[in-house]
Design a protein around this motif. Structure first.
Motif, PDB file in Angstrom:
ATOM      1  N   ALA A   1     -57.584  58.952 -70.351  1.00  0.00           N
ATOM      2  CA  ALA A   1     -56.339  58.869 -69.579  1.00  0.00           C
ATOM      3  C   ALA A   1     -55.926  57.421 -69.360  1.00  0.00           C
ATOM      4  CB  ALA A   1     -56.509  59.578 -68.237  1.00  0.00           C
ATOM      5  N   ARG A   2     -56.886  56.562 -69.079  1.00  0.00           N
ATOM      6  CA  ARG A   2     -56.565  55.147 -68.869  1.00  0.00           C
ATOM      7  C   ARG A   2     -55.989  54.518 -70.139  1.00  0.00           C
ATOM      8  NH1 ARG A   2     -60.984  53.826 -66.740  1.00  0.00           N
ATOM      9  NH2 ARG A   2     -62.122  53.066 -68.563  1.00  0.00           N
TER      10      ARG A   2
ATOM     11  N   CYS B   1     -54.424  56.037 -72.580  1.00  0.00           N
ATOM     12  CA  CYS B   1     -53.082  56.582 -72.817  1.00  0.00           C
ATOM     13  C   CYS B   1     -52.064  55.986 -71.852  1.00  0.00           C
ATOM     14  CB  CYS B   1     -53.105  58.103 -72.692  1.00  0.00           C
ATOM     15  SG  CYS B   1     -53.945  58.945 -74.053  1.00  0.00           S
ATOM     16  N   ARG B   2     -52.461  55.815 -70.612  1.00  0.00           N
ATOM     17  CA  ARG B   2     -51.558  55.245 -69.615  1.00  0.00           C
ATOM     18  C   ARG B   2     -51.193  53.809 -69.982  1.00  0.00           C
ATOM     19  NH1 ARG B   2     -54.489  56.441 -65.761  1.00  0.00           N
ATOM     20  NH2 ARG B   2     -55.623  54.482 -65.455  1.00  0.00           N
ATOM     21  N   GLU B   3     -52.174  53.027 -70.398  1.00  0.00           N
ATOM     22  CA  GLU B   3     -51.922  51.623 -70.716  1.00  0.00           C
ATOM     23  C   GLU B   3     -51.039  51.462 -71.952  1.00  0.00           C
ATOM     24  OE1 GLU B   3     -55.856  50.077 -71.065  1.00  0.00           O
ATOM     25  OE2 GLU B   3     -56.137  49.866 -68.878  1.00  0.00           O
TER      26      GLU B   3
ATOM     27  N   SER C   1     -48.802  53.951 -72.957  1.00  0.00           N
ATOM     28  CA  SER C   1     -47.687  54.901 -72.832  1.00  0.00           C
ATOM     29  C   SER C   1     -47.753  55.993 -73.897  1.00  0.00           C
ATOM     30  CB  SER C   1     -46.346  54.156 -72.937  1.00  0.00           C
ATOM     31  OG  SER C   1     -46.224  53.198 -71.908  1.00  0.00           O
TER      32      SER C   1
ATOM     33  N   HIS D   1     -49.166  59.993 -75.146  1.00  0.00           N
ATOM     34  CA  HIS D   1     -49.366  61.333 -74.607  1.00  0.00           C
ATOM     35  C   HIS D   1     -50.852  61.645 -74.467  1.00  0.00           C
ATOM     36  CE1 HIS D   1     -45.194  62.411 -74.739  1.00  0.00           C
ATOM     37  NE2 HIS D   1     -45.102  62.217 -76.047  1.00  0.00           N
TER      38      HIS D   1
ATOM     39  N   ARG E   1     -54.484  64.824 -61.730  1.00  0.00           N
ATOM     40  CA  ARG E   1     -54.494  63.830 -62.792  1.00  0.00           C
ATOM     41  C   ARG E   1     -53.067  63.538 -63.257  1.00  0.00           C
ATOM     42  NH1 ARG E   1     -58.875  61.904 -64.873  1.00  0.00           N
ATOM     43  NH2 ARG E   1     -60.923  62.860 -64.480  1.00  0.00           N
TER      44      ARG E   1
ATOM     45  N   GLY F   1     -50.181  61.894 -65.354  1.00  0.00           N
ATOM     46  CA  GLY F   1     -50.184  61.342 -66.706  1.00  0.00           C
ATOM     47  C   GLY F   1     -50.639  62.304 -67.779  1.00  0.00           C
TER      48      GLY F   1
ATOM     49  N   THR G   1     -50.043  65.058 -70.239  1.00  0.00           N
ATOM     50  CA  THR G   1     -48.842  65.609 -70.871  1.00  0.00           C
ATOM     51  C   THR G   1     -48.897  67.125 -70.922  1.00  0.00           C
ATOM     52  OG1 THR G   1     -48.716  63.632 -72.253  1.00  0.00           O
ATOM     53  CG2 THR G   1     -47.390  65.529 -72.927  1.00  0.00           C
TER      54      THR G   1
END
Length: 296
Positions: free
Chosen positions: A65-66, A68-70, A72, A74, A91, A93, A95
């Motif tokens: 997740a980190r 993907c978040r950093e 942008s 999915h 959670r 973020g 998709t």
């Protein structure tokens, strides 16, 4: 939102003590996203999720997740029960949940549709149905998949039927609007894209990630000649990667490339044999050079 592109269902690396290696996982996540993957799958089958304890499962999702978040990107998370999807409410973020058709019971098409209608009602995130009949024992017609697509909260399907059958042709000839078809049989991804699929959830894309991304872009962009060439070469790599139970060969290749600390898997899986690992490495090398040569 229609999911498109390449989604890599990440393995879970293990270190020399047998523990989950989150640093190696983070490196893999960043490498595949940097190579152009649209997103990642956490706790897919390739991650050996049933062999992970609850803390390890949380750690895997945290790391992916980190990343993907950093970037942008999915994030799909394997979650097939009410209890599993409810966890995703905490959670931000995520998709979608990747939710397998109920295995073994063979509830029939009406039962499958009713199951996903109920799951979508309680899920805090959209659902991507994972249709893999040679594992679940449950076939679905094109009509049944369209009924799934009509459900609120169901946004796509990971489509892994083991080839191109009549239902595949019927489905892709008349795709539901805003419903993503993502190929899940790596060796067949090129013909599936040629017929209109939106992308793929591809374990083989741990290696040659950029080439799988190029394959999707080529078919969706109308560059058929380049797509056919890429498809032939990547199918050879995928076939070698799945010569033994997934993800054993993929782990052997990643370990040989120095990208994970060991090739270890957990029971009931056994490590890939040396012949399968060597054959896959040769295919990665041979087909990679062929792809580059074909571009010149």
């Amino acid at each position: 939102m229609t999911l498109t592109g390449v989604y890599v269902p990440l393995i879970t690396p293990f270190d020399a003590t047998g523990a989950a290696d989150f640093a190696a996982l983070e490196a893999l996540a960043n490498e595949t996203l940097a190579a152009g993957a649209s997103g990642l799958v956490a706790l897919g089958t390739t991650a050996e999720p049933t062999s992970l304890n609850a803390a390890e499962q949380r750690g895997v999702v945290d790391v992916i997740a980190r990343a993907c978040r950093e970037r942008s990107a999915h994030l799909l998370v394997g979650a097939s029960t009410v209890e599993a999807v409810n966890v995703l409410c905490c959670r931000p973020g995520v998709t979608a949940a990747l939710s397998v058709v109920p295995p073994f019971l063979r509830p029939g098409e009406a039962g499958v549709v009713a199951h996903f209608a109920a799951l979508a009602t309680v899920s805090p995130v959209p659902l991507v149905v994972y249709h893999v009949p040679y594992r679940t024992g449950q076939n679905l017609s094109a009509d049944a998949i369209r009924r799934l697509a009509d459900l609120d909260g169901v946004v796509g399907i990971k489509y892994a039927v083991g080839g191109i059958d009549t239902a595949t042709l019927e489905l892709l000839a008349d795709l539901p609007a805003e419903f993503a078809v993502l190929g899940g049989d790596d060796a067949f991804i090129s013909p599936l894209l040629a017929l209109g699929a939106h992308g793929g959830v591809l374990a083989s894309a741990h290696v040659a990630t950029a080439r799988f991304v190029e394959l999707v872009d080529a078919w969706r962009g109308g560059t058929a000649a380049r797509a056919r060439t890429l498809g032939h070469h990547l199918a050879a790599i995928s076939s070698a990667m799945f010569a033994e139970p997934n993800p054993t060969v993929i782990k052997a290749v990643l370990h040989a490339q120095g990208r994970i600390p060991t090739a270890a898997v957990r029971l009931p899986l056994l490590a890939a044999g040396p012949d399968a690992a060597e054959s896959a490495l040769q295919q990665v090398d041979t087909q990679g050079h062929a792809i580059v040569g074909a571009r010149r």
